[in-house]
Scaffold this active site. Structure first.
Site, PDB file in Angstrom:
ATOM      1  N   THR A  75       0.848  -1.193   0.000  1.00 49.93           N
ATOM      2  CA  THR A  75       0.000   0.000   0.000  1.00 49.93           C
ATOM      3  C   THR A  75       0.882   1.241   0.000  1.00 49.93           C
ATOM      4  O   THR A  75       1.832   1.332   0.783  1.00 49.93           O
ATOM      5  CB  THR A  75      -0.902   0.013   1.245  1.00 49.93           C
ATOM      6  OG1 THR A  75      -1.713  -1.160   1.241  1.00 49.93           O
ATOM      7  CG2 THR A  75      -1.789   1.238   1.266  1.00 49.93           C
ATOM      8  N   THR A  76       0.576   2.200  -0.857  1.00 49.95           N
ATOM      9  CA  THR A  76       1.392   3.408  -0.972  1.00 49.95           C
ATOM     10  C   THR A  76       0.620   4.629  -0.481  1.00 49.95           C
ATOM     11  O   THR A  76      -0.522   4.541  -0.062  1.00 49.95           O
ATOM     12  CB  THR A  76       1.835   3.625  -2.426  1.00 49.95           C
ATOM     13  OG1 THR A  76       0.669   3.763  -3.261  1.00 49.95           O
ATOM     14  CG2 THR A  76       2.673   2.454  -2.923  1.00 49.95           C
ATOM     15  N   SER A  99       7.433  -1.631   0.407  1.00 49.52           N
ATOM     16  CA  SER A  99       7.953  -1.211  -0.893  1.00 49.52           C
ATOM     17  C   SER A  99       6.816  -0.638  -1.722  1.00 49.52           C
ATOM     18  O   SER A  99       5.700  -1.158  -1.690  1.00 49.52           O
ATOM     19  CB  SER A  99       8.595  -2.383  -1.636  1.00 49.52           C
ATOM     20  OG  SER A  99       9.084  -1.952  -2.900  1.00 49.52           O
ATOM     21  N   ALA A 100       7.124   0.435  -2.437  1.00 47.45           N
ATOM     22  CA  ALA A 100       6.142   0.979  -3.374  1.00 47.45           C
ATOM     23  C   ALA A 100       6.040   0.113  -4.614  1.00 47.45           C
ATOM     24  O   ALA A 100       5.064   0.200  -5.360  1.00 47.45           O
ATOM     25  CB  ALA A 100       6.527   2.402  -3.767  1.00 47.45           C
ATOM     26  N   ASN A 101       7.048  -0.730  -4.827  1.00 48.99           N
ATOM     27  CA  ASN A 101       7.052  -1.579  -6.016  1.00 48.99           C
ATOM     28  C   ASN A 101       7.929  -2.802  -5.754  1.00 48.99           C
ATOM     29  O   ASN A 101       9.120  -2.669  -5.498  1.00 48.99           O
ATOM     30  CB  ASN A 101       7.583  -0.794  -7.220  1.00 48.99           C
ATOM     31  CG  ASN A 101       7.236  -1.446  -8.536  1.00 48.99           C
ATOM     32  OD1 ASN A 101       7.393  -2.644  -8.696  1.00 48.99           O
ATOM     33  ND2 ASN A 101       6.762  -0.658  -9.489  1.00 48.99           N
ATOM     34  N   PHE A 102       7.332  -3.981  -5.826  1.00 45.85           N
ATOM     35  CA  PHE A 102       8.048  -5.218  -5.523  1.00 45.85           C
ATOM     36  C   PHE A 102       8.652  -5.885  -6.760  1.00 45.85           C
ATOM     37  O   PHE A 102       9.289  -6.929  -6.643  1.00 45.85           O
ATOM     38  CB  PHE A 102       7.109  -6.206  -4.826  1.00 45.85           C
ATOM     39  CG  PHE A 102       6.784  -5.825  -3.414  1.00 45.85           C
ATOM     40  CD1 PHE A 102       7.634  -6.166  -2.380  1.00 45.85           C
ATOM     41  CD2 PHE A 102       5.632  -5.112  -3.117  1.00 45.85           C
ATOM     42  CE1 PHE A 102       7.351  -5.819  -1.073  1.00 45.85           C
ATOM     43  CE2 PHE A 102       5.333  -4.750  -1.814  1.00 45.85           C
ATOM     44  CZ  PHE A 102       6.193  -5.102  -0.784  1.00 45.85           C
ATOM     45  N   HIS A 134       0.467   5.887 -15.104  1.00 42.46           N
ATOM     46  CA  HIS A 134      -0.336   4.803 -14.543  1.00 42.46           C
ATOM     47  C   HIS A 134      -1.784   4.934 -15.012  1.00 42.46           C
ATOM     48  O   HIS A 134      -2.189   5.962 -15.553  1.00 42.46           O
ATOM     49  CB  HIS A 134      -0.300   4.820 -13.014  1.00 42.46           C
ATOM     50  CG  HIS A 134       0.949   4.224 -12.442  1.00 42.46           C
ATOM     51  ND1 HIS A 134       2.088   4.969 -12.228  1.00 42.46           N
ATOM     52  CD2 HIS A 134       1.247   2.952 -12.045  1.00 42.46           C
ATOM     53  CE1 HIS A 134       3.032   4.183 -11.721  1.00 42.46           C
ATOM     54  NE2 HIS A 134       2.546   2.961 -11.602  1.00 42.46           N
ATOM     55  N   HIS A 135      -2.549   3.904 -14.741  1.00 42.09           N
ATOM     56  CA  HIS A 135      -3.968   3.869 -15.085  1.00 42.09           C
ATOM     57  C   HIS A 135      -4.743   4.939 -14.313  1.00 42.09           C
ATOM     58  O   HIS A 135      -4.312   5.416 -13.263  1.00 42.09           O
ATOM     59  CB  HIS A 135      -4.544   2.481 -14.780  1.00 42.09           C
ATOM     60  CG  HIS A 135      -4.265   2.017 -13.380  1.00 42.09           C
ATOM     61  ND1 HIS A 135      -5.063   2.349 -12.308  1.00 42.09           N
ATOM     62  CD2 HIS A 135      -3.251   1.267 -12.875  1.00 42.09           C
ATOM     63  CE1 HIS A 135      -4.575   1.816 -11.207  1.00 42.09           C
ATOM     64  NE2 HIS A 135      -3.470   1.150 -11.518  1.00 42.09           N
ATOM     65  N   LYS A 138      -5.598   4.859 -10.389  1.00 42.97           N
ATOM     66  CA  LYS A 138      -4.587   5.018  -9.331  1.00 42.97           C
ATOM     67  C   LYS A 138      -4.837   6.316  -8.587  1.00 42.97           C
ATOM     68  O   LYS A 138      -4.919   7.389  -9.188  1.00 42.97           O
ATOM     69  CB  LYS A 138      -3.174   4.997  -9.918  1.00 42.97           C
ATOM     70  CG  LYS A 138      -2.075   5.033  -8.859  1.00 42.97           C
ATOM     71  CD  LYS A 138      -0.720   4.747  -9.472  1.00 42.97           C
ATOM     72  CE  LYS A 138       0.388   4.848  -8.423  1.00 42.97           C
ATOM     73  NZ  LYS A 138       0.206   3.864  -7.323  1.00 42.97           N
ATOM     74  N   THR A 145       6.806   4.607  -6.488  1.00 43.97           N
ATOM     75  CA  THR A 145       8.051   4.267  -7.183  1.00 43.97           C
ATOM     76  C   THR A 145       8.758   5.524  -7.676  1.00 43.97           C
ATOM     77  O   THR A 145       9.985   5.639  -7.586  1.00 43.97           O
ATOM     78  CB  THR A 145       7.764   3.328  -8.363  1.00 43.97           C
ATOM     79  OG1 THR A 145       7.121   2.148  -7.875  1.00 43.97           O
ATOM     80  CG2 THR A 145       9.041   2.944  -9.095  1.00 43.97           C
TER      81      THR A 145
END
Length: 248
Positions: A75-76, A99-102, A134-135, A138, A145
């Site tokens: 979750t960001t 992490s904002a992005n794994f 991004h879509h 979001k 990221t």
């Protein structure tokens, strides 16, 4: 390993699919927005994986910490309260990896951007900026990221001192400001780019996600790592901690 998933949106569903396809792990429970989260719901799980929204994450965090089960958070949108969260994790003797992005690919990309920012630092003719796409669903911008990339650029390049998220009509970008631009478009999974420019040439470093599978697989791998580490070294971790040990 047994995982409890908090959040049943697109990422939560993708994580469940990765676990099901692994052949050696299982999903103990999936808790959605309608579930009243209590610590006992996590008993019997080896790790929690949270992909919700900022408000839900904060509401659920006390119960997750009290459960004593290691927590992986994708979750960001809460970077402004990170110090507070780290204290809560420490006080609880818990383990949390954020992490904002794994995605492994994204994290290799971020390290490449950081190295490029370091290399151009002595050469004033090179400028650098960052952009993300991004879509339209979001909620936060810039993406987590992109903010992580910005932090890495600022730490690697002393000529950039601060981040500008939006330009105004009456103010020019200062030489020591790093622009981080955001675009919301259609169903784009995620694209991040660093732009390096001089009078002589341009360098573009980009990462484009083709699906959510890379994010989900990385979250599961991070959860496995955190569960093993929790027994001897609980604490607040990031994807960098996981990758530094993995790459060493």
């Amino acid at each position: 390993m047994r995982f409890t998933l908090v959040g049943n949106g697109r990422m939560g569903q993708q994580v469940a699919l990765v676990i099901a396809q692994s052949g050696c792990h299982e999903t103990a429970a999936v808790l959605d927005i309608n579930t009243a989260i209590t610590p006992d719901l996590f008993q019997g799980s080896d790790a929690i994986i949270d992909f919700t929204v900022r408000e839900a994450f904060f509401a659920n965090l006390p119960a997750m910490l009290e459960s004593g089960v290691p927590i992986v958070v994708g979750t960001t949108g809460w970077d402004d309260l990170r110090d507070e969260i780290e204290v809560k994790v420490s006080d609880a003797g818990a383990s949390l990896l954020y992490s904002a992005n794994f995605s492994l690919g994204v994290n290799i990309f971020l390290r490449t951007v950081r190295e490029a920012a370091r290399l151009i630092a002595p050469f004033g003719q090179f400028d650098i900026a960052f952009a993300e796409q991004h879509h339209t669903a979001k909620a936060d911008f810039p993406s987590g990221t992109a903010l992580r990339a910005a932090d890495m650029i600022l730490s690697a390049n002393s000529r950039k001192k601060s981040v500008v998220r939006q330009l105004s009509d009456d103010k020019k970008l200062a030489p020591d400001e790093l622009q981080v631009a955001s675009l919301r478009l259609g169903s784009v999974f995620g694209k991040h780019s660093a732009f390096i420019d001089s009078d002589a040439d341009e360098i573009v470093i980009s990462h484009t996600a083709k699906s959510r599978s890379g994010f989900a697989a990385g979250a599961v791998e991070a959860a496995i790592w955190l569960a093993r580490r929790h027994t001897t070294a609980p604490g607040f971790y990031t994807m960098d901690d996981f990758l530094n040990e993995t790459f060493s």
